[in-house]
Design a protein around this motif. Structure first.
Motif, mmCIF file in Angstrom:
data_model
loop_
_atom_site.group_PDB
_atom_site.id
_atom_site.type_symbol
_atom_site.label_atom_id
_atom_site.label_comp_id
_atom_site.label_asym_id
_atom_site.label_seq_id
_atom_site.Cartn_x
_atom_site.Cartn_y
_atom_site.Cartn_z
ATOM 1 N N MET A 148 -2.051 9.781 3.432
ATOM 2 C CA MET A 148 -1.279 9.131 4.472
ATOM 3 C C MET A 148 -0.388 8.113 3.797
ATOM 4 O O MET A 148 -0.854 7.308 2.979
ATOM 5 C CB MET A 148 -2.208 8.454 5.484
ATOM 6 C CG MET A 148 -1.486 7.942 6.729
ATOM 7 S SD MET A 148 -0.792 6.276 6.522
ATOM 8 C CE MET A 148 -2.279 5.290 6.651
ATOM 9 N N LEU A 149 0.909 8.143 4.093
ATOM 10 C CA LEU A 149 1.880 7.253 3.473
ATOM 11 C C LEU A 149 2.253 6.176 4.488
ATOM 12 O O LEU A 149 3.062 6.422 5.389
ATOM 13 C CB LEU A 149 3.122 8.041 3.029
ATOM 14 C CG LEU A 149 2.859 9.205 2.078
ATOM 15 C CD1 LEU A 149 4.131 10.028 1.872
ATOM 16 C CD2 LEU A 149 2.328 8.703 0.741
ATOM 17 N N PRO A 150 1.662 4.996 4.388
ATOM 18 C CA PRO A 150 1.854 3.992 5.431
ATOM 19 C C PRO A 150 3.263 3.418 5.463
ATOM 20 O O PRO A 150 3.862 3.136 4.417
ATOM 21 C CB PRO A 150 0.827 2.915 5.075
ATOM 22 C CG PRO A 150 0.548 3.098 3.631
ATOM 23 C CD PRO A 150 0.728 4.546 3.351
ATOM 24 N N ASP A 151 3.765 3.232 6.672
ATOM 25 C CA ASP A 151 5.074 2.613 6.853
ATOM 26 C C ASP A 151 4.943 1.092 6.797
ATOM 27 O O ASP A 151 3.868 0.554 6.476
ATOM 28 C CB ASP A 151 5.701 3.070 8.162
ATOM 29 C CG ASP A 151 4.857 2.715 9.396
ATOM 30 O OD1 ASP A 151 3.894 1.920 9.277
ATOM 31 O OD2 ASP A 151 5.164 3.245 10.483
ATOM 32 N N GLY B 261 12.625 4.744 -1.024
ATOM 33 C CA GLY B 261 12.175 6.059 -1.466
ATOM 34 C C GLY B 261 11.318 6.750 -0.424
ATOM 35 O O GLY B 261 11.426 7.968 -0.214
ATOM 36 N N LEU B 262 10.460 5.987 0.250
ATOM 37 C CA LEU B 262 9.606 6.551 1.301
ATOM 38 C C LEU B 262 10.460 7.069 2.452
ATOM 39 O O LEU B 262 10.164 8.137 3.015
ATOM 40 C CB LEU B 262 8.627 5.491 1.791
ATOM 41 C CG LEU B 262 7.676 5.916 2.910
ATOM 42 C CD1 LEU B 262 6.795 7.081 2.470
ATOM 43 C CD2 LEU B 262 6.817 4.727 3.359
ATOM 44 N N ASN C 296 1.575 -1.268 6.578
ATOM 45 C CA ASN C 296 1.397 -2.186 5.455
ATOM 46 C C ASN C 296 1.085 -3.591 5.943
ATOM 47 O O ASN C 296 0.212 -4.276 5.389
ATOM 48 C CB ASN C 296 2.648 -2.196 4.573
ATOM 49 C CG ASN C 296 2.536 -1.298 3.362
ATOM 50 O OD1 ASN C 296 2.153 -1.736 2.282
ATOM 51 N ND2 ASN C 296 2.847 -0.026 3.561
ATOM 52 N N GLN C 297 1.776 -4.038 6.953
ATOM 53 C CA GLN C 297 1.528 -5.377 7.483
ATOM 54 C C GLN C 297 0.100 -5.501 7.996
ATOM 55 O O GLN C 297 -0.554 -6.531 7.789
ATOM 56 C CB GLN C 297 2.539 -5.687 8.587
ATOM 57 C CG GLN C 297 3.955 -5.872 8.075
ATOM 58 C CD GLN C 297 4.998 -5.837 9.172
ATOM 59 O OE1 GLN C 297 4.768 -5.297 10.263
ATOM 60 N NE2 GLN C 297 6.170 -6.401 8.898
ATOM 61 N N ARG C 298 -0.391 -4.454 8.651
ATOM 62 C CA ARG C 298 -1.780 -4.478 9.131
ATOM 63 C C ARG C 298 -2.769 -4.451 7.973
ATOM 64 O O ARG C 298 -3.740 -5.212 7.942
ATOM 65 C CB ARG C 298 -2.044 -3.282 10.056
ATOM 66 C CG ARG C 298 -1.312 -3.318 11.377
ATOM 67 C CD ARG C 298 -1.898 -2.305 12.350
ATOM 68 N NE ARG C 298 -1.867 -0.946 11.818
ATOM 69 C CZ ARG C 298 -0.843 -0.110 11.967
ATOM 70 N NH1 ARG C 298 0.250 -0.510 12.588
ATOM 71 N NH2 ARG C 298 -0.917 1.122 11.488
ATOM 72 N N TYR C 299 -2.527 -3.574 7.014
ATOM 73 C CA TYR C 299 -3.453 -3.433 5.889
ATOM 74 C C TYR C 299 -3.558 -4.709 5.064
ATOM 75 O O TYR C 299 -4.634 -5.054 4.568
ATOM 76 C CB TYR C 299 -3.011 -2.289 4.978
ATOM 77 C CG TYR C 299 -3.305 -0.909 5.508
ATOM 78 C CD1 TYR C 299 -4.502 -0.608 6.150
ATOM 79 C CD2 TYR C 299 -2.376 0.124 5.349
ATOM 80 C CE1 TYR C 299 -4.763 0.669 6.624
ATOM 81 C CE2 TYR C 299 -2.626 1.400 5.814
ATOM 82 C CZ TYR C 299 -3.818 1.662 6.462
ATOM 83 O OH TYR C 299 -4.082 2.924 6.923
ATOM 84 N N VAL D 228 0.872 -1.190 0.000
ATOM 85 C CA VAL D 228 0.000 0.000 0.000
ATOM 86 C C VAL D 228 0.900 1.228 0.000
ATOM 87 O O VAL D 228 1.739 1.393 0.885
ATOM 88 C CB VAL D 228 -0.926 0.026 1.235
ATOM 89 C CG1 VAL D 228 -1.761 1.306 1.253
ATOM 90 C CG2 VAL D 228 -1.836 -1.199 1.250
ATOM 91 N N THR D 229 0.757 2.078 -1.002
ATOM 92 C CA THR D 229 1.614 3.257 -1.106
ATOM 93 C C THR D 229 1.036 4.464 -0.382
ATOM 94 O O THR D 229 1.782 5.248 0.212
ATOM 95 C CB THR D 229 1.866 3.632 -2.577
ATOM 96 O OG1 THR D 229 0.632 4.039 -3.185
ATOM 97 C CG2 THR D 229 2.462 2.458 -3.343
ATOM 98 N N ASP D 230 -0.286 4.635 -0.440
ATOM 99 C CA ASP D 230 -0.899 5.759 0.263
ATOM 100 C C ASP D 230 -2.372 5.496 0.470
ATOM 101 O O ASP D 230 -2.980 4.654 -0.200
ATOM 102 C CB ASP D 230 -0.692 7.072 -0.497
ATOM 103 C CG ASP D 230 -1.501 7.149 -1.785
ATOM 104 O OD1 ASP D 230 -2.648 7.642 -1.743
ATOM 105 O OD2 ASP D 230 -0.998 6.703 -2.824
#
Length: 319
Positions: free
Chosen positions: A265-268, A231-232, A272-275, A100-102
């Motif tokens: 929102m830019l997830p870390d 990049g993030l 990402n693991q949760r999503y 997930v990027t954002d």
């Protein structure tokens, strides 16, 4: 079909040469990408040579380019919104979400004439909307929130880039759009009545690859995600430098990039693991979106029972 460059950047369509590494045993993972603030970490990773040679960014001007190449079998994956992943799967591309990027948190907007005070005031109005893109899904959510049906408004199906002209001609009273169109309409008296911040964790931008590539080239998929997080990391830790680089690439101002970043929102890695977990938000939202899009005639059938997402390719840690 999808969010375009803030000021209409002309993007060169290119593919990294397959011969980047003389000893490479496989061709690179061909990843479709187009300008959007949430995808900038991958552009930064490429710029700084943090992107694995097993990954090639195939750059287009809009998601229409990406989806066309997916249908033609010219890509192994793409940066897309979750609803676009559903459309691509419906058209025969067997995609799985690997990152997930954002998450849109105000980037997608309903702009209205000042005479429209509430969402129910949309009844009988002409609404500019790009039905084939994420603004089409936004309109469905807006009507749902207002207790209206699609037939209660007149949908004026236009690319978002054409909404401002339709507004100036007096052809529409509302627009479902995103930057820079939202700011342009505000400058002409438009009022922000609803945005994606009102429906948190609903509009996701993701990285998706074909299941075939996920199974046959897992290291390339991992390399894609490692590049994204590199990049993030630069975008977060070296924000000033990153903003000026992004502004230069997108041919806009640093202030415009700062505004754009404020709407997502830019997830870390942890997010990402949760999503992407089996019972995570991506699975839940994908199923809900599919039901909604089928009812609206935007999707032919429900996706199969296999998971939409797979967190197995995420890095174990990031620096």
């Amino acid at each position: 079909m999808r969010r375009r460059h803030f000021l209409g950047l002309s993007i060169a369509v290119g593919l990294m040469a397959a011969g980047l590494s003389g000893c490479a045993s496989r061709p690179p993972l061909r990843m479709g990408i187009h300008p959007w603030i949430g995808y900038e970490p991958l552009y930064l990773a490429e710029e700084f040579a943090w992107l694995s040679e097993s990954v090639a960014l195939v750059k287009g001007e809009s998601v229409a380019d990406t989806l066309a190449r997916l249908r033609a079998g010219e890509l192994d994956g793409a940066a897309l919104t979750l609803d676009e992943v559903l459309r691509a799967r419906d058209q025969g591309s067997d995609l799985v979400v690997v990152g997930v990027t954002d998450v849109s948190a105000g980037a997608d907007v309903l702009m209205v004439r000042p005479s429209i005070k509430t969402l129910t005031g949309l009844r009988g109005q002409r609404v500019a909307v790009e039905l084939a893109g994420v603004s089409g899904v936004m309109l469905l959510k807006i009507l749902e929130r207002a207790g209206l049906e699609r037939g209660d408004v007149t949908e004026v199906n236009l690319p978002v880039s054409e909404h401002q002209a339709a507004w100036q001609r007096g052809e529409v009273s509302a627009s479902v759009c995103y930057e820079p169109v939202a700011s342009a309409l505000a400058a002409q008296g438009g009022v922000r009545l609803f945005d994606s911040g009102d429906i948190p964790e609903t509009i996701f931008d993701v990285l998706a690859v074909t299941r075939q590539v996920a199974e046959s080239s897992p290291q390339a998929v991992r390399g894609l995600l490692e590049g994204h997080f590199a990049g993030l990391r630069h975008l977060v830790r070296n924000r000033h430098d990153a903003i000026y680089r992004v502004a230069g690439r997108q041919n806009t101002t640093p202030a415009a990039i700062r505004r754009a970043l404020a709407t997502v929102m830019l997830p870390d890695l942890a997010a990402n693991q949760r999503y992407l977990a089996a019972t995570g938000r991506v699975e839940v939202v994908a199923r809900n979106l599919a039901h909604m899009m089928i009812r609206a005639g935007m999707l032919g059938q429900m996706p199969d029972s296999r998971p939409m997402s797979d967190p197995a390719f995420l890095p174990r840690s990031v620096g």
